[in-house]
Design a protein around this motif. Structure first.
Motif, mmCIF file in Angstrom:
data_model
loop_
_atom_site.group_PDB
_atom_site.id
_atom_site.type_symbol
_atom_site.label_atom_id
_atom_site.label_comp_id
_atom_site.label_asym_id
_atom_site.label_seq_id
_atom_site.Cartn_x
_atom_site.Cartn_y
_atom_site.Cartn_z
ATOM 1 N N TYR A 142 0.825 -1.202 0.000
ATOM 2 C CA TYR A 142 0.000 0.000 0.000
ATOM 3 C C TYR A 142 0.865 1.260 0.000
ATOM 4 O O TYR A 142 0.617 2.198 -0.752
ATOM 5 C CB TYR A 142 -0.896 0.036 1.249
ATOM 6 N N TRP A 143 1.854 1.285 0.880
ATOM 7 C CA TRP A 143 2.667 2.494 1.065
ATOM 8 C C TRP A 143 3.457 2.822 -0.205
ATOM 9 O O TRP A 143 3.508 3.988 -0.624
ATOM 10 C CB TRP A 143 3.603 2.320 2.256
ATOM 11 N N ILE A 144 4.061 1.813 -0.828
ATOM 12 C CA ILE A 144 4.853 2.073 -2.038
ATOM 13 C C ILE A 144 3.939 2.508 -3.190
ATOM 14 O O ILE A 144 4.296 3.395 -3.976
ATOM 15 C CB ILE A 144 5.690 0.833 -2.425
ATOM 16 N N THR A 145 2.747 1.910 -3.269
ATOM 17 C CA THR A 145 1.789 2.351 -4.290
ATOM 18 C C THR A 145 1.427 3.819 -4.076
ATOM 19 O O THR A 145 1.369 4.602 -5.028
ATOM 20 C CB THR A 145 0.501 1.494 -4.247
ATOM 21 N N PHE A 146 1.212 4.180 -2.835
ATOM 22 C CA PHE A 146 0.876 5.569 -2.522
ATOM 23 C C PHE A 146 2.028 6.505 -2.885
ATOM 24 O O PHE A 146 1.822 7.565 -3.493
ATOM 25 C CB PHE A 146 0.532 5.714 -1.039
#
Length: 873
Positions: A134-138
């Motif tokens: 999630y964090w890297i996608t964000f």
């Protein structure tokens, strides 16, 4: 990775630091000093062959510690350039936003996902993998969608889009409520949770997009976020982003390695912070407890067990959402078109302005939307349109309030001149939009107790509308007085905008200010000054309105036996003020008031700096002020494209020099840097001559001293120039009480002004959510909750009698309180009334609290001449 050219220059910088006074600190931190020197030189030479994170890891230092050490290293004005300052400022803003968002992200995921999901969930879908994905996608979405990466609000809305996307791909057994039910509802509506093997993701997304709003609705409700804004961002920016990066599905989730590789390219291109390291709790990204100290808390309780009930400062994201909700709540009742009341005012005009007003609003809409998209990101044009719509609502709302006020003041209804003034309307709309942009645009910096501003904050709006700062200044005070719902933070922001205009923006080449001054001096020769020194000791007239300032002077004066009050001068369709028999041309109200305010701001700045540096030489302050004021009045060309504080520091240095007081510029600058609202560029980059800039020392020697040498030398003689009077220091017209105040005879009971008082949820108003630790608080007008809470507060109030008696026995003079104590028991209450004997003690306290709050609200608009108040920092 460092080039030879950078290494050589960095070594020279290192040697110069090691040679300065007190260089022991640098010698103890050789590695850190060397790293800072490399960083400074690499930016100055545009040879950043390494990333900021790589540098931090090489010298084993955190972001906060690095910034703090860089500040210490900048002992001389030429050590760190303004180019480095701006780079560091950008890095700090980005770090603050990333830190706030990551903390919010962690907490939010904890509320969405079960810590130990049932055994039916695949072991591959671990919480660590979920967080990382999630964090890297964000991070990738943020980097590709946004050009302004320190925009906290849009970044958080984008984070909600990412969470929505992944929640819908998650097995319901992993989810907590209400997300589990929301995902189940999506499945029931016929949309598959995960894509079928081989199915094109973008095709699936477009099919689902119309029905898959359940999850985003839950997310927005849980985080008090505006649903329409998030949905707009989802459709216009997030979906195109997903399609552009070609996510490949594996068990319904994108491959982490693919996303990480794409982010790596972005990170290496920007050469700044590797935000993936937040996932690893990397030491370089951990906040410094001292540097990031929290805001002042509420008064401490006597009982140590009650320590947990302190109100903690809101998180940056929560504070931003509350401010936005309050603004939207206020403007929901406003309209996008002129109200019926405004239309009546338009119809009463000699020339009806309605057509030109609507046309102007429409044309500026296109300009604003275009400029917003250029600044934030092309996919965010619709977000700009939403912000503009809010600004237009506020513009009409404030215009109506202003006209009502003018009608009451002048007993006229024909405002044709004002309402057909293009500059007035552009300025009023710009001010409304500044309020909207600043409400959305406060970033996450809280290390100094304030919120830093983004690139979209003032004076961005002036450039968008091609508006002169001096014209914008004229509307600020009337705008604040016309809109009572403005938060204290927003009033301070607009006051700071006014100060920036008076400091420098109004003095830029091309400003109408210089033409006004020139006309003023030519009117009756040099004797006629923009603002005579004889008026400095008189109060600033805060009853001038925007109409006075935009329309002054507007016509030749006429003789009258008696004129209207001072505030009515030059107002539309009103009789002019009394003038002498000679009928000399009317003086510009806007110039006169501007100079009075400039003098006041200048003196308060000088007094603050003087107190820090020369408190042992009180006799020098009036001399420095006289030289400072003389320069602003008679040598105003020195202010062209320069800053008020530059003239202030030169005046201080010049008087000390001629009076043989040892005060070096280095010391002045060091003290100046510690003042609030200062910029390093003010003393590092001063205009010398056309397009040539240098330090303030060079400016003093080549420009200031040359121009004022004769005047400065007079202060060395036995007959110095006549001293300028000290400006009258009134209470700020915008200032109102912001500190919690103690209830009379209360036992640690305080009343605070209402901050972000409403939560906009489910279409109605309700008090803002409190933190778990603020549960002891009671909001008047709301149910008290448990009986224990009621009993506890009642007991606290009842115990106050004994404490007062004890304190009276010990000493006749009570110990001074840190906060203001109101009337003591036995005297009249706060509103001047006495309570009936049958009233309970608690009822009395509630009445006192209510009347106290009423007094505080009245104080907000009080523009009395309280000489004890000083400039609000």
């Amino acid at each position: 990775k460092v080039s030879e050219r950078v290494r050589e220059k960095a070594w020279k910088t290192y040697e110069s630091l090691s040679a300065v006074d007190g260089a022991l600190a640098y010698n103890k931190k050789k590695k850190e000093t060397w790293g800072v020197c490399i960083f400074i030189v690499a930016i100055d030479l545009d040879e950043m062959t390494f990333t900021f994170t790589e540098l931090l890891k090489s010298i084993s230092i955190s972001v906060c510690t690095f910034f703090q050490f860089l500040k210490e290293v900048d002992v001389n004005m030429d050590t760190v350039s303004t180019k480095v300052d701006s780079t560091v400022s950008r890095l700090k803003k980005k770090y603050d936003v990333l830190l706030a968002l990551y903390h919010k992200f962690e907490r939010t995921c904890g509320l969405i996902y079960l810590e130990q999901p049932s055994s039916e969930i695949s072991a591959k879908v671990s919480s660590v993998l979920v967080l990382k994905n999630y964090w890297i996608t964000f991070l990738l979405a943020k980097g590709k969608v946004l050009q302004v990466e320190d925009d906290l609000v849009i970044s958080f809305q984008l984070l909600l889009c990412v969470l929505d996307y992944f929640i819908k791909l998650s097995p319901p057994a992993m989810l907590k409520e209400p997300y589990k039910s929301a995902v189940a509802a999506v499945t029931v509506n016929g949309s598959a949770r995960t894509p079928r093997r081989g199915q094109n993701r973008s095709t699936r997304t477009s099919k689902q997009i119309d029905t898959d709003t359940k999850v985003i609705e839950v997310l927005c409700k849980e985080h008090d976020c505006n649903l329409d804004e998030v949905k707009n961002l989802y459709f216009t920016s997030f979906i195109p982003f997903l399609n552009s990066i070609g996510i490949v599905a594996s068990n319904g989730l994108p491959e982490v390695e693919v996303l990480s590789k794409q982010y790596d390219e972005l990170y290496l291109k920007n050469k700044d912070i590797d935000a993936r390291l937040f996932l690893d709790q990397d030491a370089t990204l951990q906040p410094d407890v001292i540097a990031c100290s929290q805001l002042e808390r509420t008064p401490l309780k006597n009982n140590p067990d009650e320590e947990l009930n302190l109100i903690l400062p809101q998180t940056p994201v929560r504070a931003a959402m509350n401010n936005i909700q309050q603004l939207i709540m206020i403007l929901n009742s406003a309209t996008d078109k002129p109200s019926d009341t405004l239309v009546i005012y338009f119809n009463n005009c000699t020339v009806n302005p309605k057509g030109s007003i609507l046309k102007r609003v429409e044309s500026l809409d296109h300009i604003f939307k275009k400029k917003f998209a250029e600044a934030v990101g092309q996919g965010c044009a619709e977000i700009g349109s939403q912000r503009y719509k809010l600004g237009v609502r506020l513009y009409y709302r404030v215009m109506e309030s202003m006209l009502k006020s003018e009608e009451e003041r002048l007993s006229v209804q024909n405002f044709s001149k004002l309402l057909n003034d293009n500059i007035f309307h552009t300025s009023l709309l710009a001010c409304a939009l500044e309020v909207v942009m600043a409400t959305y645009g406060r970033n996450a910096s809280q290390s100094d107790g304030t919120s830093a501003e983004t690139d979209l904050s003032f004076p961005w709006i002036l450039n968008v509308f091609d508006l002169k700062a001096f014209d914008f200044y004229k509307v600020i005070e009337s705008f604040i007085k016309a809109e009572p719902s403005l938060t204290r933070e927003m009033i301070k922001h607009l006051e700071r905008c006014e100060h920036r205009i008076m400091e420098s923006l109004a003095w830029q080449s091309g400003s109408p200010l210089f033409d006004l001054i020139k006309q003023s001096k030519e009117r009756e020769g040099q004797a006629d000054q923009p603002e005579p020194t004889s008026t400095l000791s008189l109060p600033v007239q805060h009853n001038h309105t925007a109409a006075d300032l935009y329309l002054s002077p507007v016509r030749s004066p006429k003789k009258k036996a008696s004129g209207p009050p001072l505030g009515a001068t030059s107002t539309p369709d009103a009789q002019p003020a009394v003038t002498p028999q000679t009928q000399k041309p009317q003086k510009s109200t806007s110039l006169s008031l501007f100079y009075k305010k400039v003098y006041l701001l200048a003196y308060l700045r000088l007094h603050t700096l003087f107190f820090r540096l020369l408190s042992e030489h009180p006799d020098l302050e009036p001399l420095i002020w006289t030289l400072f004021q003389h320069t602003l009045q008679n040598e105003y060309e020195l202010m062209r494209d320069r800053h008020l504080d530059q003239i202030m520091m030169c005046s201080m240095y010049g008087i000390c020099k001629v009076k043989n007081v040892d005060l070096r510029f280095k010391i002045i600058v060091s003290a100046y840097k510690e003042l609030p609202n200062t910029n390093q560029e003010t003393f590092k980059r001063v205009l010398i001559r056309e397009e040539q800039y240098d330090s303030i020392i060079v400016f003093y020697n080549l420009v200031f001293m040359q121009k004022l040498k004769t005047n400065i030398l007079q202060y060395a003689s036995n007959r110095p120039p006549t001293l300028s009077p000290i400006p009258h220091i009134p209470r700020s017209p915008y200032q109102f009480s912001n500190s919690p105040r103690r209830v009379p005879a209360g036992n640690n009971i305080y009343i605070s002004p209402l901050k972000s008082p409403y939560k906009f949820s489910d279409g109605f108003q309700s008090p803002t959510k409190m933190t778990p630790r603020s549960r002891i608080l009671v909001s008047i007008g709301e149910s008290f909750g448990t009986s224990e809470k009621f009993q506890k507060i009642n007991q606290m109030v009842c115990n106050s009698d004994c404490q007062l008696k004890r304190s009276a026995e010990v000493s006749a003079a009570p110990k001074p309180l840190k906060r203001l104590r109101f009337d003591i028991e036995g005297q009249d209450e706060a509103d001047g009334s006495k309570h009936l004997p049958q009233e309970s003690k608690f009822q009395q306290k509630l009445a006192e609290m209510t009347s106290t709050r009423t007094r505080m609200q009245k104080q907000k608009l009080n523009d009395g001449n309280d000489t004890s108040a000083s400039e609000e920092k």
